[in-house]
Write a protein that holds these residues in place. Structure first.
Motif, short mmCIF file in Angstrom:
data_model
loop_
_atom_site.label_atom_id
_atom_site.label_comp_id
_atom_site.label_asym_id
_atom_site.label_seq_id
_atom_site.Cartn_x
_atom_site.Cartn_y
_atom_site.Cartn_z
N TRP A 1 0.83 -1.21 0.00
CA TRP A 1 0.00 0.00 0.00
C TRP A 1 0.87 1.25 0.00
O TRP A 1 0.62 2.19 -0.76
N ALA A 2 1.89 1.29 0.85
CA ALA A 2 2.76 2.47 0.97
C ALA A 2 3.50 2.73 -0.33
O ALA A 2 3.63 3.88 -0.76
N LEU A 3 4.00 1.68 -0.98
CA LEU A 3 4.69 1.87 -2.27
C LEU A 3 3.75 2.46 -3.30
O LEU A 3 4.11 3.37 -4.04
N GLY A 4 2.53 1.94 -3.36
CA GLY A 4 1.54 2.47 -4.29
C GLY A 4 1.17 3.91 -3.97
O GLY A 4 1.06 4.75 -4.86
N ALA A 5 0.98 4.19 -2.70
CA ALA A 5 0.63 5.54 -2.27
C ALA A 5 1.75 6.51 -2.60
O ALA A 5 1.50 7.61 -3.12
N TYR A 6 2.98 6.13 -2.31
CA TYR A 6 4.13 7.01 -2.52
C TYR A 6 4.34 7.32 -4.01
O TYR A 6 4.88 8.36 -4.35
N ALA A 7 3.87 6.42 -4.87
CA ALA A 7 4.03 6.61 -6.31
C ALA A 7 2.98 7.56 -6.89
O ALA A 7 3.12 8.01 -8.03
N ARG A 8 1.96 7.89 -6.12
CA ARG A 8 0.92 8.80 -6.60
C ARG A 8 1.48 10.22 -6.74
O ARG A 8 2.38 10.61 -6.00
N PRO A 9 0.90 10.99 -7.66
CA PRO A 9 1.36 12.38 -7.83
C PRO A 9 1.26 13.16 -6.52
O PRO A 9 0.28 13.04 -5.79
N ASP A 10 2.29 13.92 -6.23
CA ASP A 10 2.36 14.84 -5.10
C ASP A 10 2.55 14.19 -3.73
O ASP A 10 2.79 14.89 -2.75
N VAL A 11 2.46 12.87 -3.63
CA VAL A 11 2.60 12.23 -2.32
C VAL A 11 4.03 12.34 -1.81
O VAL A 11 4.25 12.72 -0.66
N SER A 12 5.01 12.01 -2.65
CA SER A 12 6.40 12.05 -2.17
C SER A 12 6.78 13.46 -1.74
O SER A 12 7.44 13.65 -0.71
N GLU A 13 6.35 14.46 -2.50
CA GLU A 13 6.67 15.85 -2.14
C GLU A 13 6.02 16.24 -0.82
O GLU A 13 6.63 16.88 0.03
N ALA A 14 4.76 15.84 -0.63
CA ALA A 14 4.05 16.15 0.62
C ALA A 14 4.71 15.45 1.80
O ALA A 14 4.86 16.03 2.88
N CYS A 15 5.12 14.21 1.60
CA CYS A 15 5.79 13.45 2.66
C CYS A 15 7.13 14.08 3.03
O CYS A 15 7.45 14.23 4.22
N LEU A 16 7.91 14.43 2.02
CA LEU A 16 9.22 15.05 2.30
C LEU A 16 9.07 16.39 3.00
O LEU A 16 9.86 16.72 3.89
N ALA A 17 8.06 17.16 2.63
CA ALA A 17 7.82 18.44 3.31
C ALA A 17 7.45 18.20 4.77
O ALA A 17 7.93 18.91 5.67
N LEU A 18 6.62 17.21 5.02
CA LEU A 18 6.25 16.91 6.40
C LEU A 18 7.46 16.43 7.21
O LEU A 18 7.61 16.77 8.38
N GLN A 19 8.32 15.66 6.57
CA GLN A 19 9.52 15.16 7.25
C GLN A 19 10.53 16.28 7.47
O GLN A 19 10.99 16.49 8.60
N ASP A 20 10.89 16.99 6.41
CA ASP A 20 11.98 17.96 6.48
C ASP A 20 11.56 19.31 7.07
O ASP A 20 12.34 19.92 7.79
N ASP A 21 10.36 19.76 6.76
CA ASP A 21 9.93 21.08 7.22
C ASP A 21 9.16 21.05 8.54
O ASP A 21 9.09 22.07 9.23
N HIS A 22 8.57 19.91 8.85
CA HIS A 22 7.72 19.82 10.04
C HIS A 22 8.19 18.77 11.04
O HIS A 22 7.52 18.55 12.06
N GLY A 23 9.29 18.09 10.74
CA GLY A 23 9.85 17.11 11.67
C GLY A 23 8.98 15.90 11.93
O GLY A 23 9.07 15.28 12.99
N GLN A 24 8.15 15.54 10.98
CA GLN A 24 7.24 14.41 11.16
C GLN A 24 7.87 13.09 10.74
O GLN A 24 8.81 13.06 9.96
#
Length: 147
Positions: free
Chosen positions: A6-29
């Motif tokens: 599920w996670a691999l499929g979700a991460y491959a969707r448009p804008d998911v990787s960018e949103a995840c990286l922003a949450l990780q790098d900009d928000h410490g999530q």
């Protein structure tokens, strides 16, 4: 569907990787915690607190050191051969991905049953459980990308 697929499929969707990286790098999530909360459809505070505690320990002892090494290997490192450096960096990326999978599969084992919680609500609850909550805009961006 198992969480890793599920996670691999979700991460491959448009804008998911960018949103995840922003949450990780900009928000410490912790992205694994966020994705798992959506997959499990949970906002259960007790379950999320337990998962967050596991994620904090795994991140501190395993993920953060691996990620730091991968990032340090990004620029050239003369006189180290570029292909050798990049090959090592790819190996480290693989190790980082494997560590993420181990964490997600650990969360999967903690899941009793899907909870029926909508994605944005699950993301908000997971972000609160992690500690300092991310902005609602950043969480909503991921929720939209996952829908």
């Amino acid at each position: 569907m198992a969480i890793w697929e599920w996670a691999l499929g979700a991460y491959a969707r448009p804008d998911v990787s960018e949103a995840c990286l922003a949450l990780q790098d900009d928000h410490g999530q912790n992205v694994s915690l966020l994705l798992w909360a959506v997959w499990a459809e949970t906002s259960d505070a007790r379950l999320l607190a337990s998962a967050a505690q596991t994620a904090r320990a795994w991140e501190a002892r395993v993920l953060a050191p691996i990620r730091e090494i991968r990032r340090r290997l990004k620029p050239s490192f003369p006189p180290i051969d570029e292909r050798a450096r990049e090959g090592l960096r790819e190996d480290i990326k693989d190790a980082e991905l494997r560590a993420e999978r181990v964490l997600l599969e650990t969360f999967e084992q903690m899941t009793e049953r899907p909870g029926g919680t909508p994605a944005l609500e699950a993301l908000r609850a997971a972000s609160r459980a992690w500690g300092k909550p991310a902005s609602d805009d950043a969480l909503a961006r991921l929720a939209r990308a996952l829908s």
